[in-house]
Design a protein around this motif. Structure first.
Motif, PDB file in Angstrom:
ATOM      1  N   HIS A  45     -90.973  86.783  37.109  1.00 40.39           N
ATOM      2  CA  HIS A  45     -91.052  86.852  35.920  1.00 40.39           C
ATOM      3  C   HIS A  45     -91.323  86.039  35.443  1.00 40.39           C
ATOM      4  O   HIS A  45     -91.808  86.331  33.909  1.00 40.39           O
ATOM      5  CB  HIS A  45     -89.447  86.404  36.045  1.00 40.39           C
ATOM      6  CG  HIS A  45     -89.075  86.626  34.825  1.00 40.39           C
ATOM      7  ND1 HIS A  45     -88.773  85.347  33.581  1.00 40.39           N
ATOM      8  CD2 HIS A  45     -88.405  87.669  34.314  1.00 40.39           C
ATOM      9  CE1 HIS A  45     -88.230  85.937  32.500  1.00 40.39           C
ATOM     10  NE2 HIS A  45     -87.848  87.211  32.819  1.00 40.39           N
ATOM     11  N   GLU A  49     -94.005  87.716  32.240  1.00 39.84           N
ATOM     12  CA  GLU A  49     -93.797  86.460  30.263  1.00 39.84           C
ATOM     13  C   GLU A  49     -95.352  85.957  29.896  1.00 39.84           C
ATOM     14  O   GLU A  49     -95.533  86.562  29.035  1.00 39.84           O
ATOM     15  CB  GLU A  49     -92.810  85.126  31.247  1.00 39.84           C
ATOM     16  CG  GLU A  49     -93.115  84.330  29.330  1.00 39.84           C
ATOM     17  CD  GLU A  49     -92.060  83.270  29.756  1.00 39.84           C
ATOM     18  OE1 GLU A  49     -92.140  82.439  29.052  1.00 39.84           O
ATOM     19  OE2 GLU A  49     -91.195  82.518  30.223  1.00 39.84           O
ATOM     20  N   GLY A  55     -94.802  88.004  24.745  1.00 41.99           N
ATOM     21  CA  GLY A  55     -95.231  85.891  25.505  1.00 41.99           C
ATOM     22  C   GLY A  55     -96.633  85.747  25.443  1.00 41.99           C
ATOM     23  O   GLY A  55     -96.995  85.212  24.286  1.00 41.99           O
ATOM     24  N   TRP A 104     -89.443  90.602  29.780  1.00 43.09           N
ATOM     25  CA  TRP A 104     -89.458  88.882  30.274  1.00 43.09           C
ATOM     26  C   TRP A 104     -88.036  87.975  29.443  1.00 43.09           C
ATOM     27  O   TRP A 104     -87.594  87.494  30.009  1.00 43.09           O
ATOM     28  CB  TRP A 104     -90.580  88.590  30.377  1.00 43.09           C
ATOM     29  CG  TRP A 104     -91.344  87.938  28.481  1.00 43.09           C
ATOM     30  CD1 TRP A 104     -91.899  88.908  28.086  1.00 43.09           C
ATOM     31  CD2 TRP A 104     -90.544  87.493  27.717  1.00 43.09           C
ATOM     32  NE1 TRP A 104     -92.253  88.321  26.888  1.00 43.09           N
ATOM     33  CE2 TRP A 104     -91.733  87.470  26.865  1.00 43.09           C
ATOM     34  CE3 TRP A 104     -89.896  86.029  28.678  1.00 43.09           C
ATOM     35  CZ2 TRP A 104     -91.197  86.166  26.312  1.00 43.09           C
ATOM     36  CZ3 TRP A 104     -90.339  84.887  27.464  1.00 43.09           C
ATOM     37  CH2 TRP A 104     -90.764  85.237  25.673  1.00 43.09           C
ATOM     38  N   ARG A 105     -88.029  88.859  28.556  1.00 40.79           N
ATOM     39  CA  ARG A 105     -86.561  87.741  27.703  1.00 40.79           C
ATOM     40  C   ARG A 105     -85.267  88.463  28.645  1.00 40.79           C
ATOM     41  O   ARG A 105     -84.123  87.342  28.394  1.00 40.79           O
ATOM     42  CB  ARG A 105     -86.935  87.952  26.551  1.00 40.79           C
ATOM     43  CG  ARG A 105     -88.173  87.239  25.402  1.00 40.79           C
ATOM     44  CD  ARG A 105     -87.470  86.848  24.473  1.00 40.79           C
ATOM     45  NE  ARG A 105     -88.559  86.526  23.335  1.00 40.79           N
ATOM     46  CZ  ARG A 105     -89.490  87.205  22.953  1.00 40.79           C
ATOM     47  NH1 ARG A 105     -90.500  88.233  22.733  1.00 40.79           N
ATOM     48  NH2 ARG A 105     -90.723  85.900  22.912  1.00 40.79           N
TER      49      ARG A 105
END
Length: 160
Positions: A45, A49, A55, A104-105
């Motif tokens: 993860h 990001e 990201g 990723w959020r």
């Protein structure tokens, strides 16, 4: 590729525990196999990001993440060997796109989500909607628009 523990470790504290293994692909793979699955997902993860365009936009992180997902790509290649003579190229392209655009959020289970999205995108690209439908993706299989589907619908309308 410059993937150093200090660089990644300062951006995401969790990378500090694997800093020594990020210097070579074999070390990364060995770490992935030996580590706890929750720790692996945390690291994936963090890499996702950093790798995502929205990201950190870091291509080195994207490369490491893609390397860690190589077993998934190999499994997909074996599964789709009969779908297209250039299946490895389709998988590699889709993997890179998914690594660079991972949500990723809002997403977790990085390997599973990216693997599933690569699988579906490859099936769409090679026009194998049957396998999409077989896997419970009937809605997606019938709502994705491409030239093949448009042509089929036009032919059906012309013969009706």
């Amino acid at each position: 590729m410059t993937v150093s523990g200090g660089r990644f470790g300062s951006m995401r504290p969790v990378f500090g525990s694997i800093a020594g293994t990020l210097t070579d692909p074999a070390g990364v793979d060995a770490w992935r196999r030996a580590a706890d699955p929750a720790e692996v997902d945390t690291v994936l993860h963090g890499l996702a990001e950093l790798a995502a365009r929205d990201g950190g936009d870091d291509t080195d992180a994207a490369t490491v993440l893609a390397w860690l997902l190589l077993p998934t790509a190999i499994r997909l290649s074996a599964e789709f060997i009969d779908a297209d003579p250039d299946i490895d190229e389709h998988i590699a392209a889709c993997l890179w796109i998914e690594v660079r655009t991972f949500r990723w959020r809002t997403s977790s289970r990085v390997a599973a989500n990216i693997g599933w999205r690569v699988r579906n995108q490859v099936l769409v690209e090679v026009g194998d909607r049957r396998r999409l439908a077989d896997r419970g993706r009937r809605t997606q299989a019938h709502t994705l628009v491409d030239e093949t589907l448009v042509r089929q619908r036009a032919e059906q309308a012309a013969t009706s």
